[in-house]
Design an enzyme around this catalytic site. Structure first.
Site, PDB file in Angstrom:
ATOM      1  N   GLY A  30       0.810  -1.215   0.000  1.00 42.41           N
ATOM      2  CA  GLY A  30       0.000   0.000   0.000  1.00 42.41           C
ATOM      3  C   GLY A  30       0.839   1.260   0.000  1.00 42.41           C
TER       4      GLY A  30
ATOM      5  N   HIS B 202       4.279   1.492  -8.073  1.00 47.22           N
ATOM      6  CA  HIS B 202       3.293   0.403  -7.988  1.00 47.22           C
ATOM      7  C   HIS B 202       2.381   0.417  -9.220  1.00 47.22           C
ATOM      8  CE1 HIS B 202       3.903   1.302  -3.518  1.00 47.22           C
ATOM      9  NE2 HIS B 202       4.237   0.030  -3.598  1.00 47.22           N
TER      10      HIS B 202
HETATM   11  P1  AMP Z   1       6.055  -2.422  -1.641  1.00 48.94           P
HETATM   12  O1  AMP Z   1       4.662  -1.875  -1.507  1.00 48.94           O
HETATM   13  O2  AMP Z   1       7.115  -1.444  -1.276  1.00 48.94           O
HETATM   14  O3  AMP Z   1       6.212  -3.777  -0.987  1.00 48.94           O
HETATM   15  O4  AMP Z   1       6.278  -2.682  -3.194  1.00 48.94           O
HETATM   16  C1  AMP Z   1       5.409  -3.496  -3.940  1.00 48.94           C
HETATM   17  C2  AMP Z   1       6.037  -3.765  -5.277  1.00 48.94           C
HETATM   18  O5  AMP Z   1       6.236  -2.534  -5.960  1.00 48.94           O
HETATM   19  C3  AMP Z   1       7.409  -4.442  -5.155  1.00 48.94           C
HETATM   20  O6  AMP Z   1       7.535  -5.410  -6.191  1.00 48.94           O
HETATM   21  C4  AMP Z   1       8.351  -3.283  -5.374  1.00 48.94           C
HETATM   22  O7  AMP Z   1       9.606  -3.672  -5.897  1.00 48.94           O
HETATM   23  C5  AMP Z   1       7.582  -2.451  -6.384  1.00 48.94           C
HETATM   24  N1  AMP Z   1       8.062  -1.055  -6.365  1.00 48.94           N
HETATM   25  C6  AMP Z   1       8.156  -0.244  -5.288  1.00 48.94           C
HETATM   26  N2  AMP Z   1       8.690   0.941  -5.655  1.00 48.94           N
HETATM   27  C7  AMP Z   1       8.946   0.864  -6.977  1.00 48.94           C
HETATM   28  C8  AMP Z   1       9.514   1.758  -7.934  1.00 48.94           C
HETATM   29  N3  AMP Z   1       9.938   2.975  -7.608  1.00 48.94           N
HETATM   30  N4  AMP Z   1       9.624   1.338  -9.215  1.00 48.94           N
HETATM   31  C9  AMP Z   1       9.212   0.084  -9.563  1.00 48.94           C
HETATM   32  N5  AMP Z   1       8.677  -0.797  -8.713  1.00 48.94           N
HETATM   33  C10 AMP Z   1       8.545  -0.418  -7.434  1.00 48.94           C
END
Ligand code: AMP
Length: 284
Positions: free
Chosen positions: A31, A37
């Site tokens: 989230g 995301h």
């Molecule tokens: P998180 O909510 O931080 O667990 O991230 C969920 C997914 O989004 C994970 O696969 C992250 O690697 C991806 N994600 C988070 N930030 C970025 C970003 N800046 N660019 C690409 N993917 C991202």
């Protein structure tokens, strides 16, 4: 777009879709959604018939209780952002729904978990594997989308898929950055305006490092990045490692025969940020 909180509601949708031969894409998140995301979700919507997004701040992957407590949560905002993506189902379970019993499973990822995030955040990847395997078992996706921002996590997930024989295509997605270069992260929202201004130095330093490949030795480039970042007010670098893309083990010199990445974790005040860039002699 439907939002549900229980495994049985997800299962009901999945059973129906599978009976209709629909292909399912899955994007797990914690989230506090941002365009990073959304880029994963857009890709899943484009490549699959149905897309499931999970929003769950997974307690078992936090090694620091304060980080868990302070992690940004904003479901209303998230749902508003998701409304225009074309995703089909949002799963935002409670902790008890995901962990009706404590998850006692212990994964072993060998050397790839003994460096970088794995070394600095004990238990982190075990918690990631616990929650992602549970989510895979509920959503039963054909494809799952993960960001390269979490470079080591991607390797862990690929390894887990092989260990557990999941028939799921893991799709790596490029890092999405703010206009000034800072890698988008939910934790960026926790930075003060002053810290936010300084945080751009992380990506700037990594981009500078890309230009220095081959002109400095691997070790000198490591030291240059760490010293450059540590000179900035309130910065404390946990690590900067130059690693083989597949094994995640530090490389010895620039004659390394395979692609490499420079991966960094920096505490900006109390907020810990990570980023990475490809580092290859010929700029590839
Ligand atoms: P998180 O909510 O931080 O667990 O991230 C969920 C997914 O989004 C994970 O696969 C992250 O690697 C991806 N994600 C988070 N930030 C970025 C970003 N800046 N660019 C690409 N993917 C991202």
């Amino acid at each position: 777009m439907k939002t549900v909180q229980t495994k049985s509601e997800v299962s009901a949708a999945v059973v129906k879709w599978k009976s209709e031969q629909q292909r399912i894409g899955f994007v797990p998140t914690m989230g506090a959604l941002h365009q990073g995301h959304i880029s994963l979700i857009n890709r899943s919507v484009a490549e699959n018939d149905k897309t499931v997004v999970s929003i769950f701040v997974n307690p078992t992957q936090f090694n620091d209780p304060n980080d868990l407590k302070n992690y940004p949560r904003n479901l209303e905002n998230d749902l508003a952002l998701l409304a225009s993506t074309g995703c089909d189902l949002i799963f935002s379970p409670s902790v008890i729904e995901m962990y009706p019993q404590p998850d006692t499973r212990q994964f072993n990822f060998g050397l790839i978990e003994q460096v970088m995030e794995g070394a600095h955040r004990p238990g982190h990847f075990n918690g990631v594997a616990q929650v992602v395997s549970k989510l895979f078992d509920i959503v039963l996706p054909h494809k799952a989308y993960f960001g390269e921002k979490d470079f080591q996590q991607l390797a862990i997930i690929k390894n887990m898929v092989q260990q557990l024989n999941y028939n799921i295509d893991i799709v790596p997605c490029a890092i999405v950055r703010e206009v000034d270069g800072l890698a988008m992260s939910s934790r960026n929202a926790l930075l003060t305006p002053e810290q936010r201004t300084l945080a751009v130095q992380i990506s700037k330093t990594l981009f500078e490092a890309q230009k220095k490949v081959g002109t400095l030795s691997v070790n000198d480039l490591k030291l240059w990045v760490i010293n450059t970042l540590n000179k900035i007010d309130g910065f404390e670098t946990d690590y900067f490692d130059i690693v083989d893309d597949l094994s995640l083990q530090p490389i010895a010199n620039w004659n390394h025969p395979a692609p490499v990445h420079g991966c960094v974790a920096v505490k900006v005040g109390r907020i810990r940020l990570i980023d990475n860039v490809p580092l290859n002699v010929n700029g590839l």
